[in-house]
Write an enzyme that holds these catalytic residues in place. Structure first.
Site, short mmCIF file in Angstrom:
data_model
loop_
_atom_site.label_atom_id
_atom_site.label_comp_id
_atom_site.label_asym_id
_atom_site.label_seq_id
_atom_site.Cartn_x
_atom_site.Cartn_y
_atom_site.Cartn_z
N LYS A 71 28.76 -69.31 15.38
CA LYS A 71 29.40 -70.61 15.15
C LYS A 71 28.75 -71.79 15.91
O LYS A 71 28.78 -72.91 15.43
CB LYS A 71 30.88 -70.56 15.55
CG LYS A 71 31.76 -69.80 14.57
CD LYS A 71 33.21 -69.91 15.01
CE LYS A 71 34.12 -69.16 14.07
NZ LYS A 71 35.54 -69.41 14.38
N ASP A 107 38.84 -74.68 11.77
CA ASP A 107 39.72 -73.93 12.67
C ASP A 107 40.82 -74.82 13.28
O ASP A 107 41.95 -74.37 13.46
CB ASP A 107 38.92 -73.29 13.81
CG ASP A 107 38.08 -72.10 13.34
OD1 ASP A 107 38.48 -71.44 12.37
OD2 ASP A 107 37.03 -71.85 13.95
N TYR A 229 44.36 -61.64 15.51
CA TYR A 229 45.05 -61.27 14.26
C TYR A 229 45.94 -60.05 14.38
O TYR A 229 46.04 -59.27 13.43
CB TYR A 229 44.06 -60.97 13.12
CG TYR A 229 42.94 -61.95 12.94
CD1 TYR A 229 43.14 -63.31 13.11
CD2 TYR A 229 41.68 -61.50 12.55
CE1 TYR A 229 42.10 -64.20 12.93
CE2 TYR A 229 40.64 -62.39 12.36
CZ TYR A 229 40.85 -63.73 12.55
OH TYR A 229 39.83 -64.61 12.36
N GLY A 248 47.51 -64.57 14.79
CA GLY A 248 46.41 -65.40 14.31
C GLY A 248 46.27 -65.51 12.79
O GLY A 248 45.40 -66.24 12.30
#
Ligand code: ATR
Length: 279
Positions: A71, A107, A229, A248
């Site tokens: 990222k 995000d 998550y 998440g």
């Protein structure tokens, strides 16, 4: 719809990428909207990132999500980046317009939309954010953009919090009054004045991870969000104490929905995507 000569290609670049849920829910969104497109996982080793990004151009891949560990690194290979990417320092969504690559970060939007599901009025609440990495910067960017006024930021490496304050000073000139750095070992002293706790660190991913602080100090009045998550130890405690809590998945859902909208210009079928994520 079957794949044919006009099918457009989208995907996600990561390493590893096999665990990603994006191929399922983005594909479901394309199907639901009758868009002739596929969304594929691309496992790209760090040393091949530049070649992979050139491949997006060469192969006319329309849109790509970027995940761990690329990222930050991907930014240098893009032609243009959005304001969020510049502040956050990380990019998770790329749109290809005839070989010109624009980087976005969805995000921050994803976090805020998820948060609104359990805390519709969060602007006047006091936050405690755990972590000061890329994910934390996205959460903080979203909160500050939305007008949050008091945010404790706790991190093992406190200098990273000071760096965020410095970098975000161009975003909000009162940043020094909004973000209050907290050493990780002092978190418990700040819990009584906190409304919403957010874990942005990777701690909790493994069940054996030692906790970031004494979770038994979490109170019923707290809302607890973990961007991992799954139901982490922190979330289990929050549930036991009767707190409002969220994992998440909503953030994942809404960051994906926003990426879909950036690529297609169409409204994302959020409930279709959510259903796939929950399966
Ligand atoms: P991401 O992009 O997912 O945020 P990152 O930039 O590597 O990843 O940031 C990871 C975050 O998790 C950081 O806040 C990191 O703390 P440091 O800045 O002190 O490294 C935090 N973190 C990771 N492992 C940790 C641990 N065992 N204890 C405390 N914090 C941890």
């Amino acid at each position: 719809m079957l794949v044919n000569g006009e099918t457009e290609v989208y995907g996600i670049i990561g390493y590893p990428v096999k665990h990603s849920k994006s191929p399922q829910f983005q594909t479901a969104a394309f199907r639901h909207k009758n868009i002739n497109a596929v969304y594929l996982p691309f496992e790209v080793k760090p040393e091949n990132l530049k070649k992979a990004v050139n491949g997006i151009k060469a192969l006319s891949i329309r849109g790509i999500n970027i995940t761990v560990p690329h990222k930050e690194e991907v930014i240098r290979y893009l032609d243009e980046t959005s304001e969020e990417v510049q502040f956050i320092g990380a990019c998770n969504t790329v749109k290809n317009i005839d070989g010109y690559l624009i980087g976005y970060n969805t995000d921050a939007y994803g976090f805020i939309e998820g948060l609104k599901e359990i805390e519709p009025q969060f602007q006047d609440k006091t936050f405690l954010i755990l972590g000061a990495g890329g994910a934390s910067r996205a959460v903080l960017y979203g909160l500050i953009r939305e007008g949050a006024e008091k945010i404790f930021v706790a991190n093992r490496t406190i200098d990273r919090v000071f760096q965020i304050i410095q970098d975000f000073s161009k975003l909000n000139r009162f940043i020094q009054e909004i973000i209050i750095p907290v050493p990780l070992d002092k978190v418990e002293d700040y819990l009584s004045s906190t409304d919403i706790i957010v874990n942005t660190t990777s701690v909790g991913l493994k069940d054996e991870d030692p906790p970031l602080f004494d979770y038994s100090k979490v109170q019923k009045k707290h809302t607890v969000v973990d961007i991992i998550y799954k139901k982490t130890k922190l979330l289990k405690v929050a549930e036991e104490k009767g707190c409002r809590w969220q994992d998440g998945l909503p953030m994942l859902l809404y960051q994906g929905a926003k990426a879909f909208e950036i690529w297609t210009g169409e409204k994302a079928p959020v409930e279709v995507m959510r259903k796939v994520l929950q399966e």
